[in-house]
Write a protein that holds these residues in place. Structure first.
Motif, PDB file in Angstrom:
ATOM      1  N   GLN A  91       1.893  10.961 -10.634  1.00 50.24           N
ATOM      2  CA  GLN A  91       0.887  11.854  -9.709  1.00 50.24           C
ATOM      3  C   GLN A  91       1.304  11.820  -8.427  1.00 50.24           C
ATOM      4  OE1 GLN A  91      -2.853  10.224 -11.078  1.00 50.24           O
ATOM      5  NE2 GLN A  91      -3.392  12.030 -12.187  1.00 50.24           N
ATOM      6  N   LEU A  92       1.793  10.677  -7.950  1.00 50.13           N
ATOM      7  CA  LEU A  92       2.257  10.509  -6.532  1.00 50.13           C
ATOM      8  C   LEU A  92       3.389  11.348  -6.542  1.00 50.13           C
ATOM      9  CD1 LEU A  92       1.382   8.932  -4.091  1.00 50.13           C
ATOM     10  CD2 LEU A  92       3.469   7.320  -4.618  1.00 50.13           C
ATOM     11  N   TRP A  93       4.274  11.291  -7.513  1.00 51.61           N
ATOM     12  CA  TRP A  93       5.599  11.815  -7.471  1.00 51.61           C
ATOM     13  C   TRP A  93       5.398  13.254  -7.513  1.00 51.61           C
ATOM     14  CZ3 TRP A  93      10.607  12.292  -6.821  1.00 51.61           C
ATOM     15  CH2 TRP A  93      11.353  13.124  -7.488  1.00 51.61           C
ATOM     16  N   ASN A  94       4.327  13.898  -8.317  1.00 52.45           N
ATOM     17  CA  ASN A  94       3.960  15.188  -8.357  1.00 52.45           C
ATOM     18  C   ASN A  94       3.725  15.881  -7.017  1.00 52.45           C
ATOM     19  OD1 ASN A  94       4.040  17.638  -9.882  1.00 52.45           O
ATOM     20  ND2 ASN A  94       1.738  17.291 -10.379  1.00 52.45           N
ATOM     21  N   ILE A 110       2.597  14.289 -20.145  1.00 56.43           N
ATOM     22  CA  ILE A 110       3.819  13.492 -19.809  1.00 56.43           C
ATOM     23  C   ILE A 110       3.333  11.888 -19.915  1.00 56.43           C
ATOM     24  CG2 ILE A 110       5.549  12.852 -18.521  1.00 56.43           C
ATOM     25  CD1 ILE A 110       5.652  15.819 -17.524  1.00 56.43           C
ATOM     26  N   TRP A 111       2.407  11.683 -19.237  1.00 51.09           N
ATOM     27  CA  TRP A 111       1.855  10.239 -19.008  1.00 51.09           C
ATOM     28  C   TRP A 111       1.367   9.552 -20.538  1.00 51.09           C
ATOM     29  CZ3 TRP A 111      -3.696   8.931 -19.687  1.00 51.09           C
ATOM     30  CH2 TRP A 111      -3.857   7.526 -19.545  1.00 51.09           C
ATOM     31  N   LEU A 112       0.871  10.681 -21.258  1.00 50.42           N
ATOM     32  CA  LEU A 112       0.456  10.192 -22.598  1.00 50.42           C
ATOM     33  C   LEU A 112       1.520   9.927 -23.524  1.00 50.42           C
ATOM     34  CD1 LEU A 112      -2.673  12.579 -23.671  1.00 50.42           C
ATOM     35  CD2 LEU A 112      -2.570  10.177 -23.069  1.00 50.42           C
ATOM     36  N   ALA A 113       2.635  10.909 -23.407  1.00 49.18           N
ATOM     37  CA  ALA A 113       3.827  10.713 -24.111  1.00 49.18           C
ATOM     38  C   ALA A 113       4.469   9.137 -23.820  1.00 49.18           C
ATOM     39  CB  ALA A 113       4.865  11.761 -23.944  1.00 49.18           C
ATOM     40  N   THR A 160       2.216   4.177 -15.571  1.00 51.25           N
ATOM     41  CA  THR A 160       2.685   5.189 -14.912  1.00 51.25           C
ATOM     42  C   THR A 160       1.950   6.314 -14.112  1.00 51.25           C
ATOM     43  OG1 THR A 160       3.123   6.256 -16.956  1.00 51.25           O
ATOM     44  CG2 THR A 160       4.929   4.787 -16.373  1.00 51.25           C
ATOM     45  N   LEU A 161       0.843   6.361 -14.718  1.00 45.25           N
ATOM     46  CA  LEU A 161      -0.043   7.562 -14.484  1.00 45.25           C
ATOM     47  C   LEU A 161      -0.226   7.876 -12.961  1.00 45.25           C
ATOM     48  CD1 LEU A 161      -1.676  10.030 -15.127  1.00 45.25           C
ATOM     49  CD2 LEU A 161      -3.809   8.454 -15.216  1.00 45.25           C
ATOM     50  N   PRO A 162      -0.530   6.523 -12.102  1.00 42.41           N
ATOM     51  CA  PRO A 162      -0.721   7.031 -10.769  1.00 42.41           C
ATOM     52  C   PRO A 162       0.774   7.333 -10.225  1.00 42.41           C
ATOM     53  CG  PRO A 162      -1.012   4.464 -11.059  1.00 42.41           C
ATOM     54  CD  PRO A 162      -1.114   5.350 -12.565  1.00 42.41           C
ATOM     55  N   ILE A 163       1.879   6.728 -10.731  1.00 40.67           N
ATOM     56  CA  ILE A 163       3.092   6.913  -9.800  1.00 40.67           C
ATOM     57  C   ILE A 163       3.436   8.398 -10.316  1.00 40.67           C
ATOM     58  CG2 ILE A 163       5.440   6.146  -9.817  1.00 40.67           C
ATOM     59  CD1 ILE A 163       4.529   3.435 -10.770  1.00 40.67           C
ATOM     60  N   ILE A 199       9.079   0.747 -14.890  1.00 41.59           N
ATOM     61  CA  ILE A 199       9.946   1.447 -14.298  1.00 41.59           C
ATOM     62  C   ILE A 199      10.649   2.355 -15.276  1.00 41.59           C
ATOM     63  CG2 ILE A 199      12.217   0.972 -13.058  1.00 41.59           C
ATOM     64  CD1 ILE A 199      10.958  -1.451 -12.021  1.00 41.59           C
ATOM     65  N   SER A 200      11.259   1.672 -16.327  1.00 46.38           N
ATOM     66  CA  SER A 200      12.042   2.756 -17.275  1.00 46.38           C
ATOM     67  C   SER A 200      11.133   4.047 -17.766  1.00 46.38           C
ATOM     68  CB  SER A 200      12.493   2.156 -18.615  1.00 46.38           C
ATOM     69  OG  SER A 200      11.337   1.580 -19.102  1.00 46.38           O
ATOM     70  N   MET A 201       9.863   3.830 -17.841  1.00 40.90           N
ATOM     71  CA  MET A 201       8.905   4.855 -18.170  1.00 40.90           C
ATOM     72  C   MET A 201       8.642   5.788 -17.384  1.00 40.90           C
ATOM     73  SD  MET A 201       8.017   4.788 -21.353  1.00 40.90           S
ATOM     74  CE  MET A 201       9.011   3.513 -22.351  1.00 40.90           C
ATOM     75  N   THR A 202       8.778   5.153 -15.951  1.00 37.85           N
ATOM     76  CA  THR A 202       8.430   6.130 -14.853  1.00 37.85           C
ATOM     77  C   THR A 202       9.479   6.864 -14.520  1.00 37.85           C
ATOM     78  OG1 THR A 202       7.109   4.159 -13.711  1.00 37.85           O
ATOM     79  CG2 THR A 202       7.900   5.867 -12.131  1.00 37.85           C
ATOM     80  N   VAL A 203      10.757   6.424 -14.801  1.00 38.41           N
ATOM     81  CA  VAL A 203      11.923   7.135 -14.500  1.00 38.41           C
ATOM     82  C   VAL A 203      11.898   8.424 -15.278  1.00 38.41           C
ATOM     83  CG1 VAL A 203      14.482   7.327 -14.354  1.00 38.41           C
ATOM     84  CG2 VAL A 203      13.330   5.435 -13.244  1.00 38.41           C
ATOM     85  N   LEU A 204      11.821   8.131 -16.742  1.00 41.89           N
ATOM     86  CA  LEU A 204      11.687   9.241 -17.893  1.00 41.89           C
ATOM     87  C   LEU A 204      10.674  10.141 -17.304  1.00 41.89           C
ATOM     88  CD1 LEU A 204      12.242   7.524 -21.054  1.00 41.89           C
ATOM     89  CD2 LEU A 204      13.812   9.074 -19.761  1.00 41.89           C
TER      90      LEU A 204
END
Ligand SMILES: Nc1ncnc2c1ncn2[C@@H]1O[C@H](COP(=O)(O)OP(=O)(O)OP(=O)(O)O)[C@@H](O)[C@H]1O
Ligand SMILES: [Mg+2]
Lengths: 297, 225
Positions: free
Chosen positions: A240-243, A271-274, A235-238, A32-37
């Motif tokens: 992408q979905l957000w985009n 961003i995902w890799l980071a 976080t990748l699929p999330i 979750i924290s990675m997703t928000v960032l």
């Protein structure tokens, strides 16, 4: 260091089975924290793409007809040069406009393939002395009826609103993300502490029979790093979905004000890799700190 | 094999556990450490494998001043010192043979070595039949044999035994002592802390007595008191 992968896996699966719910909880918090960032970063990349034409003080754009003549072009150029209210301007020709268009719509082949270089309107990107919106409006209106002019678009308040709004949203994402990050760190730390505690007997025996410090430490470090890495990687699929969601919210009008509100796919991957790397680093740091505090070898 | 020169150990809170101890133990000796509770026997043992460090004095193990040993070398010191305890310290989620194999695995011994050494040592301690049992399925004496097998499987130079018969009845204790005696006969130096008068008096080995951290007596072929 003598190290066997088989042993390592067994140790890891032992501790996974022992504290599965703790592992999952920690993983989710990191996710979750990675997703928000990451979502904040995707948003700002998307806004940047969408408002690409409006950077460096450009306040309005004069589009010429794709088939405008040289005379029509130089009459607009002269008018711009002679106006004291214009600070500077740049000319974007058909080819450059085509390249820009292709990059704005790099993720939708359909749109890209529907245009050719010849269809692109060349344009002047104009930076006036004053960015006041009524001044800009008046200036822009002065070009609207000139020969060869196809359209005049001003960076009306919408764009500015989007830019300041997104900066504000981004700041919130950043603050919330950081707070979550700290809690993720603490959770990994506690997971590792619990694991050390659950395995204190093994650790005691390992020390007594002379296992090296690294042999004892590495499984704990791998566990922590793995949690962070997985949390970041998921976080990748999330993202992408957000985009896609962003892109639905802010579908662009192609030529004028906004391009699609959508970060380029490569940027999302970066961003995902980071986020994945950051997750791994956090997991590792938390486990190293926990080890230094609770495992005296 | 083991040499202490003016060794003192003070725990925090000014508890003097050992005071100015000097003694030497030769290779292949069997030594009993006796003395009342709190006299410093366990501390003596913990100094030898560097679980604790002395506040004063020098300790030599196998000719090396272990005070000068850097941290990453301590595990290598410990590979030469087997330890057994009153409470066995077995891992209850592993079988007998897995417990013994664990000691070899974690120091990176190759699999083929483990698969020959473990059955051999279980044979030595008389537990071949229980190889696949879990510790909780064994009697106290059997559990102590497993812990001896684990301590000895790597053929250490020294075996430290801290009250190994403390939880066992006299008959079982005799069995354990026979095993330790056999191990000692292979050339391994054995240091054993005990409160068991009967054992000390029948074995008639060297006795070092501690009293409030002082070396009170050092007697060849000694008795408990
Ligand atoms: N980790 C420690 N921290 C502080 N004091 C300690 C510690 N370990 C032992 N002591 C103290 O040092 C003294 C010697 O303890 P030690 O355990 O060596 O005695 P012992 O002879 O083994 O006793 P026992 O026969 O009861 O096992 C005691 O006063 C004990 O309270
Ligand atoms: Mg003791």
């Amino acid at each position: 260091m003598n190290f066997r992968i088989g042993n390592l896996f067994r140790e890891l699966s032992y501790s996974l089975r022992r504290s599965f719910s703790l592992f999952v909880g920690t993983l989710l918090t990191i996710l979750i924290s990675m997703t928000v960032l990451g979502a904040g970063l995707v948003l700002s990349a998307a806004v940047e793409t969408a408002t690409d034409r409006w950077k460096d003080g450009v306040e309005f754009i004069v589009f010429l007809n794709p088939d405008a003549s040289e005379a029509e072009k130089s009459s607009v150029t002269n008018k711009l040069n002679s106006s004291p209210e214009i600070d500077r301007f740049t000319f974007v020709d058909k080819e450059a406009a085509f390249v820009e268009f292709q990059s704005m719509f790099r993720d939708s082949d359909q749109i890209r393939e529907s245009v050719a270089v010849a269809d692109m309107p060349p344009s002047f990107r104009i930076v006036p002395e004053s960015p006041e919106s009524d001044v800009v409006e008046t200036l822009a209106d002065g070009f609207r009826d000139d020969p060869g002019v196809f359209e005049v678009v001003a960076a009306v308040d919408t764009i500015k609103d989007i830019e300041t709004g997104s900066t504000r949203i981004n700041r919130i994402f950043l603050i919330v993300g950081m707070a979550l990050l700290v809690s993720a760190l603490l959770l990994v730390y506690n997971t590792i502490r619990t694991t050390i505690f659950a395995r204190r007997r093994e650790v005691e025996v390992m020390r007594l029979v002379g296992a090296s410090n690294w042999y004892i430490r590495v499984p704990f470090m791998i566990e922590g790093t793995l949690q962070g890495l997985l949390g970041g990687a998921l976080t990748l699929p999330i993202l992408q979905l957000w985009n896609n969601v962003l892109s639905d919210i802010g579908s662009g009008d192609g030529l004028a004000l906004l391009a699609d509100l959508r970060a380029p796919d490569q940027t999302v991957i970066m961003i995902w890799l980071a986020m994945t790397a950051l997750g791994a680093v956090i997991g590792m740091v938390a486990s190293v700190v926990a080890l230094s505090r609770f495992l005296d070898v | 094999m083991i040499k202490l020169e003016n060794v003192s150990k003070v725990y925090k809170g000014d508890v003097v556990a050992l005071r100015n101890i000097t003694c030497e133990i030769q290779k292949g000796e069997f030594v009993f450490l006796v003395g009342p509770s709190g006299s410093g026997k366990s501390t003596f043992m913990r100094l030898l494998n560097k679980e604790e460090s002395p506040d004063n004095g020098v300790i030599y193990v196998a000719g090396k001043d272990i005070g000068r040993l850097s941290g990453w070398r301590v595990p290598f010191l410990r590979r030469n010192i087997g330890c057994i305890f009153q409470d066995f310290k077995l891992l209850d989620n592993r079988t007998v043979s897995q417990n013994v194999a664990f000691a070899l695995e974690v120091i990176g011994r190759p699999r083929h070595v483990i698969s020959t050494q473990v059955p051999a040592i279980l044979e030595l301690v008389g537990l071949s039949k229980k190889a696949d049992n879990y510790p909780e399925e064994l009697s106290g004496g059997e559990q102590q044999r497993v812990s001896i097998a684990r301590a000895f499987v790597n053929r250490p130079l020294i075996l430290l035994a801290d009250e190994p018969t403390g939880n066992l009845d006299p008959a079982t204790s005799v069995g354990i002592m026979k095993l330790l005696d056999r191990i000692n006969k292979t050339g391994t130096t054995v240091v054993m802390a005990t409160h068991d008068r009967g054992i000390v008096d029948t074995m008639r080995k060297r006795v070092i007595e501690l009293d409030s951290g002082n070396l009170a007596r050092d007697q060849a072929r000694g008795v408990y008191e």
